[in-house]
Write a protein that holds these residues in place. Structure first.
Motif, PDB file in Angstrom:
ATOM      1  N   PHE A 179      -5.649  -4.162  -5.553  1.00  0.00           N
ATOM      2  CA  PHE A 179      -4.592  -3.198  -5.262  1.00  0.00           C
ATOM      3  C   PHE A 179      -3.214  -3.862  -5.287  1.00  0.00           C
ATOM      4  O   PHE A 179      -2.242  -3.305  -5.793  1.00  0.00           O
ATOM      5  CB  PHE A 179      -4.822  -2.553  -3.893  1.00  0.00           C
ATOM      6  CG  PHE A 179      -5.927  -1.540  -3.889  1.00  0.00           C
ATOM      7  CD1 PHE A 179      -5.890  -0.449  -4.741  1.00  0.00           C
ATOM      8  CD2 PHE A 179      -7.008  -1.681  -3.038  1.00  0.00           C
ATOM      9  CE1 PHE A 179      -6.910   0.493  -4.741  1.00  0.00           C
ATOM     10  CE2 PHE A 179      -8.033  -0.749  -3.029  1.00  0.00           C
ATOM     11  CZ  PHE A 179      -7.980   0.341  -3.886  1.00  0.00           C
ATOM     12  N   ALA A 180      -3.158  -5.075  -4.728  1.00  0.00           N
ATOM     13  CA  ALA A 180      -1.871  -5.764  -4.657  1.00  0.00           C
ATOM     14  C   ALA A 180      -1.333  -6.067  -6.052  1.00  0.00           C
ATOM     15  O   ALA A 180      -0.150  -5.836  -6.342  1.00  0.00           O
ATOM     16  CB  ALA A 180      -2.022  -7.056  -3.853  1.00  0.00           C
ATOM     17  N   PHE A 181      -2.198  -6.573  -6.919  1.00  0.00           N
ATOM     18  CA  PHE A 181      -1.740  -6.918  -8.266  1.00  0.00           C
ATOM     19  C   PHE A 181      -1.407  -5.657  -9.063  1.00  0.00           C
ATOM     20  O   PHE A 181      -0.448  -5.646  -9.848  1.00  0.00           O
ATOM     21  CB  PHE A 181      -2.807  -7.738  -8.988  1.00  0.00           C
ATOM     22  CG  PHE A 181      -2.345  -8.275 -10.316  1.00  0.00           C
ATOM     23  CD1 PHE A 181      -1.361  -9.247 -10.384  1.00  0.00           C
ATOM     24  CD2 PHE A 181      -2.884  -7.796 -11.498  1.00  0.00           C
ATOM     25  CE1 PHE A 181      -0.919  -9.742 -11.607  1.00  0.00           C
ATOM     26  CE2 PHE A 181      -2.455  -8.277 -12.724  1.00  0.00           C
ATOM     27  CZ  PHE A 181      -1.471  -9.260 -12.778  1.00  0.00           C
TER      28      PHE A 181
ATOM     29  N   VAL B 231      -2.732   7.882  -7.046  1.00  0.00           N
ATOM     30  CA  VAL B 231      -1.330   8.223  -7.276  1.00  0.00           C
ATOM     31  C   VAL B 231      -0.478   7.573  -6.193  1.00  0.00           C
ATOM     32  O   VAL B 231      -0.755   7.708  -5.001  1.00  0.00           O
ATOM     33  CB  VAL B 231      -1.117   9.749  -7.272  1.00  0.00           C
ATOM     34  CG1 VAL B 231       0.367  10.075  -7.430  1.00  0.00           C
ATOM     35  CG2 VAL B 231      -1.926  10.398  -8.381  1.00  0.00           C
ATOM     36  N   GLY B 232       0.534   6.855  -6.625  1.00  0.00           N
ATOM     37  CA  GLY B 232       1.484   6.256  -5.697  1.00  0.00           C
ATOM     38  C   GLY B 232       2.890   6.710  -6.024  1.00  0.00           C
ATOM     39  O   GLY B 232       3.191   7.056  -7.174  1.00  0.00           O
TER      40      GLY B 232
ATOM     41  N   ASP C 112       4.836   0.304   1.628  1.00  0.00           N
ATOM     42  CA  ASP C 112       5.215  -0.803   2.503  1.00  0.00           C
ATOM     43  C   ASP C 112       4.162  -1.897   2.367  1.00  0.00           C
ATOM     44  O   ASP C 112       3.152  -1.723   1.678  1.00  0.00           O
ATOM     45  CB  ASP C 112       5.311  -0.323   3.953  1.00  0.00           C
ATOM     46  CG  ASP C 112       6.247  -1.200   4.788  1.00  0.00           C
ATOM     47  OD1 ASP C 112       6.490  -2.359   4.373  1.00  0.00           O
ATOM     48  OD2 ASP C 112       6.719  -0.728   5.836  1.00  0.00           O
ATOM     49  N   THR C 113       4.396  -3.022   3.036  1.00  0.00           N
ATOM     50  CA  THR C 113       3.401  -4.095   2.999  1.00  0.00           C
ATOM     51  C   THR C 113       2.137  -3.619   3.705  1.00  0.00           C
ATOM     52  O   THR C 113       2.184  -2.812   4.644  1.00  0.00           O
ATOM     53  CB  THR C 113       3.931  -5.354   3.697  1.00  0.00           C
ATOM     54  OG1 THR C 113       4.268  -5.035   5.047  1.00  0.00           O
ATOM     55  CG2 THR C 113       5.152  -5.894   2.967  1.00  0.00           C
TER      56      THR C 113
ATOM     57  N   GLN D  73       0.838  -1.184   0.000  1.00  0.00           N
ATOM     58  CA  GLN D  73       0.000   0.000   0.000  1.00  0.00           C
ATOM     59  C   GLN D  73       0.880   1.244   0.000  1.00  0.00           C
ATOM     60  O   GLN D  73       2.091   1.169   0.249  1.00  0.00           O
ATOM     61  CB  GLN D  73      -0.932   0.022   1.223  1.00  0.00           C
ATOM     62  CG  GLN D  73      -2.091  -0.958   1.149  1.00  0.00           C
ATOM     63  CD  GLN D  73      -3.080  -0.604   0.058  1.00  0.00           C
ATOM     64  OE1 GLN D  73      -3.072   0.506  -0.459  1.00  0.00           O
ATOM     65  NE2 GLN D  73      -3.926  -1.561  -0.300  1.00  0.00           N
ATOM     66  N   VAL D  74       0.234   2.380  -0.290  1.00  0.00           N
ATOM     67  CA  VAL D  74       0.909   3.675  -0.267  1.00  0.00           C
ATOM     68  C   VAL D  74       0.244   4.528   0.805  1.00  0.00           C
ATOM     69  O   VAL D  74      -0.989   4.582   0.887  1.00  0.00           O
ATOM     70  CB  VAL D  74       0.790   4.386  -1.636  1.00  0.00           C
ATOM     71  CG1 VAL D  74       1.478   5.741  -1.590  1.00  0.00           C
ATOM     72  CG2 VAL D  74       1.380   3.517  -2.727  1.00  0.00           C
TER      73      VAL D  74
END
Length: 575
Positions: free
Chosen positions: A474-476, A567-568, A421-422, A410-411
């Protein structure tokens, strides 16, 4: 039947002809065959439609059948006037004189339908057709359009007629002359000062946004069902789809349409259009209808957060529909092809970075596989399909490698932080379950700024306007972003070595199709709204300062989320 103009004029004065309008209709035919008599004929026509001949002044013993016959024949006369040269000043002046009386006839026909629930379908269809025909006549020049725009009650009459049609079997004439949906679409801006005012009026007349959406979709369904056997059946369907697309400017109606599965309805219709063999006689109207479907889906798929509608379209065989269009493409007007292909070429590829979409696409491609062999292997459709398939296959391979998502990242939602980070290391908002924070200070800093967005998102979900994305999506998406970044780091390093920026930046914009890459410095690769959004400017400047202090490069990712974008950022260690 009168042999000449003089006989026809005498006939209009006879009691029987005056009551039935048959003499008027005969007279108007001479306006075409004897142009030197046009002015005399038009003056007689105007006099005939004067108020003394209106239904209200007919003696009480006159039957409804006589009144309706008078009205219908009068509208036929108006239609004949419309076949004359609309630029002829005499014709325009005659129509200006006729319009107030025509409007009274239209109101009479409308009221007659409302007061007679058991009126036969044939008579109702005749009334719909003549109201449409009369409007077409008075839409020929700006001067005539002004007459309809400035007439109180006319727009209301059209809207109520449109609503009434869904209750009448066979309401579409064969062929459709001028569908009422087409009138409402084309003349919204001319009938009422602004489109927003017009749609507000429609909403008020029909009971509310949900009622507008329901009636619009019922109208589309009825048009599709009633016109399957007609040569020009797609004309009415296109008019309905275009009108629905026009309604999207109202957010409440837009979300009501989506909640009532407008995407599914249009996708299914699109699929059914391509079911039969190509017919050269109907190719123009069918391809126009296909373009209307593509135009509607082009904007509808990216409403709210995008995922629910993209998945809904894919689950209803949007991929197969496009492949089956291949045989029709030679008949589609080249100027329309670009708009028709927007969903396949631009929209769907962007969302293949989400697991939910990718799996729906995989199912759709499997169903479409037997159809691919019949495609014409050249042209814009083949190119768009090939690019979509190549990207989908690549992402499906990634998904297989990661077993459905891999580590979840995640951001931080705080724009001044943007730590990656995770997911397990983050705090999540208990209200919307959509905002992640790397620490309690970051969550506290965003408490007021996030409150409004959080509350709006909760309301949207409650009203069915959006659906939460799954963690695996989100993870993918994060995995896709990191893989695309790794592919381009070599190119970025070469640019940075040559230009020597103080803070190197690489931006991957997944909201564009194909994805866009920008490589440069913190001043040449900025957020697009840096100059206009003070919050964005403050956030970016803080991030640049942080990267400078850590001697790091900035990787910026723009991820599609329907009406918005996520946006990340990531800070990359520099050698």
């Amino acid at each position: 039947m009168a042999a000449n103009v003089q006989e026809a004029i005498r006939d209009t004065a006879s009691p029987d002809a005056a009551r039935s309008s048959s003499g008027l209709y005969a007279l108007m035919r001479f306006a075409i065959t004897e142009p030197t008599q046009t002015l005399t004929i038009l003056n007689t026509f105007c006099g005939y439609l004067d108020s003394k001949n209106m239904p209200a002044s007919i003696r009480p013993t006159a039957s409804d059948e006589i009144n309706v016959d008078r009205a219908l024949n009068s509208m036929k006369g108006v239609a004949l006037v419309g076949t004359l040269r609309s630029t002829d000043s005499r014709v325009i002046e005659a129509l200006r004189r006729v319009w107030p009386h025509v409007m009274k006839w239209l109101q009479y026909l409308h009221t007659f339908q409302l007061d007679n629930e058991h009126l036969g379908s044939d008579q109702r269809v005749a009334i719909f057709t003549l109201i449409s025909g009369a409007h077409k006549v008075f839409n020929q020049t700006p001067e005539l359009q002004a007459l309809t725009r400035n007439t109180p009650g006319y727009f209301k009459l059209l809207v109520e007629q449109w609503k009434m049609q869904i209750r009448v079997p066979g309401f579409i004439s064969n062929p459709p002359i001028y569908p009422l949906s087409n009138i409402l679409t084309a003349h919204t801006n001319t009938l009422i000062p602004t489109a927003a005012d017009a749609i507000s009026t429609i909403t008020t007349l029909l009971g509310g946004p949900d009622d507008v959406a329901r009636i619009a979709l019922e109208h589309l369904s009825a048009s599709a069902e009633q016109t399957k056997s007609q040569a020009n059946y797609s004309v009415a369907i296109s008019a309905d789809i275009d009108f629905i697309a026009n309604l999207r400017t109202s957010a409440p109606i837009r979300y009501a349409l989506l909640s009532r599965h407008a995407v599914r309805a249009v996708t299914n219709l699109f699929f059914s259009l391509t079911a039969g063999p190509v017919n050269k006689e109907t190719a123009d109207s069918v391809t126009m209808c296909m373009v209307s479907c593509g135009h509607f889906l082009g904007f509808a798929l990216e409403q709210s957060n995008g995922l629910p509608w993209v998945i809904e379209a894919l689950n209803n065989q949007l991929v197969s529909a496009y492949i089956r269009c291949s045989a029709w493409m030679p008949y589609m007007k080249p100027v329309l092809v670009k708009h028709f292909l927007v969903p396949l070429r631009d929209t769907l590829p962007k969302y293949l970075m989400y697991v939910s979409v990718l799996k729906a696409a995989q199912r759709g491609m499997k169903k479409a596989q037997p159809l691919e062999a019949k495609m014409i292997r050249k042209g814009p459709l083949w190119e768009s399909w090939s690019q979509f398939k190549k990207l989908a296959d690549e992402r499906i391979g990634m998904l297989s490698e990661s077993n459905g998502g891999g580590d979840k990242h995640q951001v931080c939602f705080n724009p001044s932080c943007r730590k990656v980070d995770t997911q397990d290391a983050f705090l999540v908002c208990n209200g919307c379950n959509d905002a992640y924070f790397c620490s309690k200070p970051c969550q506290d800093a965003m408490q007021e700024g996030h409150r409004r967005t959080c509350e709006e998102l909760q309301v949207w979900r409650r009203d069915g306007k959006t659906a939460p994305m799954f963690d695996k999506d989100f993870a993918f998406a994060g995995q896709v972003a990191q893989r695309e970044l790794s592919k381009r780091l070599g190119e970025a390093a070469a640019v940075w070595e040559r230009e020597m920026p103080k803070v190197p930046v690489i931006e991957l914009d997944f909201t564009a199709s194909p994805m866009k890459v920008r490589i440069g410095s913190a001043t040449t690769v900025r957020p697009s709204d840096y100059a206009t959004d003070s919050d964005e400017r403050t956030s970016w400047d803080a991030l640049v300062k942080k990267a400078e202090d850590q001697r790091a490069a900035i990787a910026r990712f723009c991820i599609p989320e329907g009406e918005y974008q996520k946006v990340g950022v990531d800070l990359l260690k520099r050698a």
